[in-house]
Design an enzyme around this catalytic site. Structure first.
Site, PDB file in Angstrom:
ATOM      1  N   ARG A 217       0.843  -1.193   0.000  1.00  6.67           N
ATOM      2  CA  ARG A 217       0.000   0.000   0.000  1.00  6.67           C
ATOM      3  C   ARG A 217       0.877   1.242   0.000  1.00  6.67           C
ATOM      4  O   ARG A 217       1.602   1.499   0.970  1.00  6.67           O
ATOM      5  CB  ARG A 217      -0.903   0.012   1.247  1.00  6.67           C
ATOM      6  CG  ARG A 217      -1.816  -1.216   1.377  1.00  6.67           C
ATOM      7  CD  ARG A 217      -2.956  -1.137   0.399  1.00  6.67           C
ATOM      8  NE  ARG A 217      -3.704  -2.373   0.282  1.00  6.67           N
ATOM      9  CZ  ARG A 217      -4.877  -2.601   0.874  1.00  6.67           C
ATOM     10  NH1 ARG A 217      -5.420  -1.696   1.645  1.00  6.67           N
ATOM     11  NH2 ARG A 217      -5.509  -3.747   0.665  1.00  6.67           N
ATOM     12  N   GLU A 219       0.537   4.176   0.814  1.00  2.24           N
ATOM     13  CA  GLU A 219      -0.198   5.195   1.563  1.00  2.24           C
ATOM     14  C   GLU A 219       0.780   5.900   2.479  1.00  2.24           C
ATOM     15  O   GLU A 219       1.468   5.254   3.268  1.00  2.24           O
ATOM     16  CB  GLU A 219      -1.307   4.533   2.388  1.00  2.24           C
ATOM     17  CG  GLU A 219      -2.334   3.826   1.520  1.00  2.24           C
ATOM     18  CD  GLU A 219      -3.149   2.783   2.293  1.00  2.24           C
ATOM     19  OE1 GLU A 219      -2.854   2.542   3.480  1.00  2.24           O
ATOM     20  OE2 GLU A 219      -4.071   2.209   1.699  1.00  2.24           O
ATOM     21  N   ARG A 225      -1.089   2.062  12.841  1.00  2.00           N
ATOM     22  CA  ARG A 225      -1.857   0.925  12.328  1.00  2.00           C
ATOM     23  C   ARG A 225      -1.656   0.691  10.837  1.00  2.00           C
ATOM     24  O   ARG A 225      -2.310  -0.155  10.262  1.00  2.00           O
ATOM     25  CB  ARG A 225      -3.334   1.119  12.650  1.00  2.00           C
ATOM     26  CG  ARG A 225      -3.822   2.510  12.250  1.00  2.00           C
ATOM     27  CD  ARG A 225      -5.118   2.860  12.925  1.00  2.00           C
ATOM     28  NE  ARG A 225      -6.200   2.821  11.968  1.00  2.00           N
ATOM     29  CZ  ARG A 225      -7.377   2.308  12.197  1.00  2.00           C
ATOM     30  NH1 ARG A 225      -7.647   1.757  13.359  1.00  2.00           N
ATOM     31  NH2 ARG A 225      -8.304   2.323  11.289  1.00  2.00           N
ATOM     32  N   HIS A 226      -0.794   1.460  10.213  1.00  2.00           N
ATOM     33  CA  HIS A 226      -0.559   1.291   8.776  1.00  2.00           C
ATOM     34  C   HIS A 226       0.888   0.930   8.466  1.00  2.00           C
ATOM     35  O   HIS A 226       1.815   1.560   8.965  1.00  2.00           O
ATOM     36  CB  HIS A 226      -0.912   2.577   8.018  1.00  2.00           C
ATOM     37  CG  HIS A 226      -2.367   2.852   7.976  1.00  2.00           C
ATOM     38  ND1 HIS A 226      -2.986   3.707   8.857  1.00  2.00           N
ATOM     39  CD2 HIS A 226      -3.347   2.366   7.167  1.00  2.00           C
ATOM     40  CE1 HIS A 226      -4.284   3.745   8.582  1.00  2.00           C
ATOM     41  NE2 HIS A 226      -4.536   2.936   7.572  1.00  2.00           N
ATOM     42  N   GLU A 364     -10.184  -2.004  13.217  1.00  2.00           N
ATOM     43  CA  GLU A 364     -10.572  -2.843  12.076  1.00  2.00           C
ATOM     44  C   GLU A 364      -9.475  -3.859  11.793  1.00  2.00           C
ATOM     45  O   GLU A 364      -8.321  -3.497  11.598  1.00  2.00           O
ATOM     46  CB  GLU A 364     -10.774  -1.945  10.846  1.00  2.00           C
ATOM     47  CG  GLU A 364     -11.023  -2.730   9.581  1.00  2.00           C
ATOM     48  CD  GLU A 364     -10.716  -1.910   8.320  1.00  2.00           C
ATOM     49  OE1 GLU A 364     -10.903  -0.679   8.336  1.00  2.00           O
ATOM     50  OE2 GLU A 364     -10.286  -2.528   7.331  1.00  2.00           O
ATOM     51  N   SER A 367     -11.840  -6.682   6.415  1.00  2.00           N
ATOM     52  CA  SER A 367     -12.776  -5.960   5.579  1.00  2.00           C
ATOM     53  C   SER A 367     -13.248  -6.937   4.504  1.00  2.00           C
ATOM     54  O   SER A 367     -12.450  -7.709   3.976  1.00  2.00           O
ATOM     55  CB  SER A 367     -12.028  -4.782   4.968  1.00  2.00           C
ATOM     56  OG  SER A 367     -12.881  -4.048   4.169  1.00  2.00           O
ATOM     57  N   ARG A 415      -2.277  -6.701  12.301  1.00  2.00           N
ATOM     58  CA  ARG A 415      -3.286  -6.038  13.159  1.00  2.00           C
ATOM     59  C   ARG A 415      -3.915  -7.045  14.121  1.00  2.00           C
ATOM     60  O   ARG A 415      -4.137  -6.732  15.290  1.00  2.00           O
ATOM     61  CB  ARG A 415      -4.374  -5.402  12.299  1.00  2.00           C
ATOM     62  CG  ARG A 415      -3.907  -4.112  11.669  1.00  2.00           C
ATOM     63  CD  ARG A 415      -5.101  -3.253  11.307  1.00  2.00           C
ATOM     64  NE  ARG A 415      -4.661  -2.119  10.501  1.00  2.00           N
ATOM     65  CZ  ARG A 415      -5.487  -1.296   9.902  1.00  2.00           C
ATOM     66  NH1 ARG A 415      -6.807  -1.476   9.993  1.00  2.00           N
ATOM     67  NH2 ARG A 415      -5.031  -0.281   9.199  1.00  2.00           N
TER      68      ARG A 415
HETATM   69  O1  4AD Z   1      -9.763  -2.828   3.916  1.00  2.00           O
HETATM   70  P1  4AD Z   1      -8.759  -3.423   2.980  1.00  2.00           P
HETATM   71  O2  4AD Z   1      -7.978  -2.482   2.157  1.00  2.00           O
HETATM   72  O3  4AD Z   1      -9.545  -4.466   2.070  1.00  2.00           O
HETATM   73  C1  4AD Z   1      -9.032  -5.232   1.056  1.00  2.00           C
HETATM   74  O4  4AD Z   1      -7.845  -5.378   0.827  1.00  2.00           O
HETATM   75  C2  4AD Z   1     -10.055  -6.042   0.313  1.00  2.00           C
HETATM   76  N1  4AD Z   1      -9.468  -6.583  -0.928  1.00  2.00           N
HETATM   77  C3  4AD Z   1     -10.523  -7.143   1.200  1.00  2.00           C
HETATM   78  C4  4AD Z   1     -11.666  -7.883   0.627  1.00  2.00           C
HETATM   79  O5  4AD Z   1     -11.584  -9.084   0.492  1.00  2.00           O
HETATM   80  N2  4AD Z   1     -12.707  -7.175   0.321  1.00  2.00           N
HETATM   81  O6  4AD Z   1      -7.749  -4.306   3.822  1.00  2.00           O
HETATM   82  C5  4AD Z   1      -8.158  -5.434   4.540  1.00  2.00           C
HETATM   83  C6  4AD Z   1      -7.503  -5.485   5.914  1.00  2.00           C
HETATM   84  C7  4AD Z   1      -7.917  -4.366   6.847  1.00  2.00           C
HETATM   85  O7  4AD Z   1      -9.070  -4.696   7.549  1.00  2.00           O
HETATM   86  C8  4AD Z   1      -6.721  -4.280   7.775  1.00  2.00           C
HETATM   87  O8  4AD Z   1      -6.771  -5.276   8.769  1.00  2.00           O
HETATM   88  C9  4AD Z   1      -5.577  -4.602   6.867  1.00  2.00           C
HETATM   89  O9  4AD Z   1      -6.102  -5.328   5.781  1.00  2.00           O
HETATM   90  N3  4AD Z   1      -4.906  -3.404   6.361  1.00  2.00           N
HETATM   91  C10 4AD Z   1      -3.683  -2.974   6.749  1.00  2.00           C
HETATM   92  N4  4AD Z   1      -2.818  -3.450   7.649  1.00  2.00           N
HETATM   93  C11 4AD Z   1      -1.649  -2.789   7.799  1.00  2.00           C
HETATM   94  N5  4AD Z   1      -1.312  -1.698   7.088  1.00  2.00           N
HETATM   95  C12 4AD Z   1      -2.144  -1.185   6.160  1.00  2.00           C
HETATM   96  N6  4AD Z   1      -1.779  -0.119   5.443  1.00  2.00           N
HETATM   97  C13 4AD Z   1      -3.409  -1.821   5.959  1.00  2.00           C
HETATM   98  N7  4AD Z   1      -4.454  -1.597   5.140  1.00  2.00           N
HETATM   99  C14 4AD Z   1      -5.345  -2.555   5.395  1.00  2.00           C
END
Ligand code: 4AD
Length: 441
Positions: A217, A219, A225-226, A364, A367, A415
């Protein structure tokens, strides 16, 4: 004196030996004290700590060698087990022979025994030393147990593990947050999620798939948490009635995992992390709209009416724990504007989606959603999100030759582990974390 490492046993096994039995142990010097002609060495290996003792008047050579040793030197020790009430674990080793295998430079930049004195950035710079602390290594033993439990759970429920490309042509979760990579004479991206491929495999006839793998990511978040690289546990399942079927599967997997970790590591978690790990029983469901109402009623302001921010998640965690007695709950039916193009919208309520987030101890961790499997509607949704249909033709065509209703989710492994252990910064739960500033070690 040369000691054969073929005879070496783990410290945990040395403790199983009786008074008078011989043992060869090897590891790092955790601490060393010289008091009145006696050297006390606390030796550390993967399985624990044991005190080893050498007295000047009984073993002059061993004593002289010990006097010259310091923290983090690697030694092998041969000796006799002795009951000793005052020693840690109730036993110690009376040193008969010792070999120095490798010396550590001094001073050691961080003290594994006292890792708390060092700030996280420095600890991460010296991660291989930081991980010598039992508590810090434990995080990864627990991660290992957690992922094994999760894999077992999904396999036992008819899922197979798949491995999909991490070099991809398109972003899946939203436009800008991808890392480009030079791919010969063009650009590609690091995968943000196995999303499109796991859906493809359901339609390919696998029906139920899961994947554990890194996702990337781009970001520029500077939060606790990221990460820019994390381990995602993704699942996808076909022939579902709606997103509730996915939610049932995911909550069982998470509860099974917490239970497995708690059974095996409950005591250590209390000792090293000062937190009790109870496995949740009920998992309440709250719609997104109800969640906003609850936050409103409790005076928690939400800047974005279509989202719940991290403060909101935390507050919601407290409210739900008080009102429903659960640390694990779902928020469902997120607004369409906040969910990716592949999400299925509610019938007759198209501003909201058949989606969910799983919140654990106020954060969270998962997702997911039901996916849009009707090619024509999918195409419309891609357009509506401002994406180029031609970039997604490879994906849309998957749904033109017989596609069952399906859904799935992604769980952030770091997480989950951080929340189980009450770790405040997710970086601690990643072996070698990557964030906007950190690319080494
Ligand atoms: O909410 P996210 O972005 O959803 C997806 O990736 C979808 N493709 C999932 C699906 O099947 N619909 O990310 C899913 C999870 C989040 O709930 C969080 O636990 C974790 O990934 N997550 C991260 N963990 C650490 N650093 C980050 N930058 C994260 N972004 C999401």
């Amino acid at each position: 004196m040369k000691i054969s490492l073929k005879e070496r046993i783990f410290i945990a096994d040395a403790f199983k030996k009786a008074q008078g039995e011989k043992a060869v142990v090897a590891g790092w010097i955790h601490s060393i004290r010289i008091v009145g002609g006696v050297a006390f060495i606390v030796l550390r290996d993967r399985t624990g700590l044991i005190q080893c003792v050498v007295k000047k008047d009984q073993n002059q050579e061993g004593y002289n060698l010990a006097k010259d040793l310091g923290s983090e030197d690697v030694v092998a020790i041969k000796g006799t087990l002795k009951e000793s009430k005052s020693s840690l674990g109730g036993k110690e080793i009376n040193i008969e022979a010792m070999e120095v295998i490798s010396r550590s430079e001094k001073p050691v930049p961080i003290d594994p025994e006292d890792w708390e004195k060092t700030n996280l950035a420095t600890r991460l710079d010296w991660r291989f030393l930081d991980l010598r602390a039992t508590r810090n290594r434990l995080i990864f033993e627990i991660t290992d147990a957690a992922i094994n439990a999760m894999r077992d759970f999904y396999r036992n429920n008819g899922f197979i593990e798949v491995f999909t490309p991490k070099i991809v042509a398109e972003a899946t979760e939203g436009g800008a947050e991808v890392f480009p990579v030079v791919y010969f004479d063009r650009y590609a991206y690091l995968a943000q999620s196995p999303q499109l491929y796991k859906q493809m495999m359901v339609v390919a006839g696998f029906e139920r798939v899961f994947e554990v793998g890194p996702v990337y990511r781009a970001e520029k978040h500077h939060t606790n948490r990221h990460l820019t690289e994390y381990e995602s546990v993704d699942i996808e399942m076909g022939f579902i009635e709606d997103h509730e079927d996915v939610m049932k599967m995911v909550e069982k997997a998470v509860i099974h995992t917490i239970q497995a970790v708690s059974q095996r590591f409950g005591k250590e978690i209390e000792q090293y992390f000062k937190i009790r790990l109870d496995s949740p029983k009920d998992v309440p469901r709250i719609t997104f709209r109800e969640a906003h109402k609850l936050l409103d009623e409790h005076g928690v302001k939400q800047p974005d009416p279509n989202d719940i921010d991290s403060e909101g998640e935390k507050a919601l965690g407290d409210i739900v724990e008080k009102e429903y007695g659960s640390q694990l709950f779902y928020v469902t039916e997120y607004p369409w504007v906040k969910r990716p193009f592949y999400t299925m919208r509610k019938e007759n309520d198209a501003d909201y989606t058949k989606s969910f987030d799983l919140i654990y101890r106020g954060m969270e961790i998962v997702s997911g959603s039901q996916r849009e499997h009707r090619a024509d509607i999918l195409e419309k949704q891609i357009r509506e999100k401002g994406l180029k249909v031609e970039n997604f033709n490879f994906f849309i065509k998957v749904f033109r030759y017989g596609a069952p209703p399906h859904g799935g989710s992604g769980l952030g492994l770091e997480r989950l582990v951080a929340q189980m252990l009450g770790i405040k910064n997710i970086r601690e739960a990643r072996l070698l974390p990557r964030d906007p500033e950190r690319l080494t070690p």
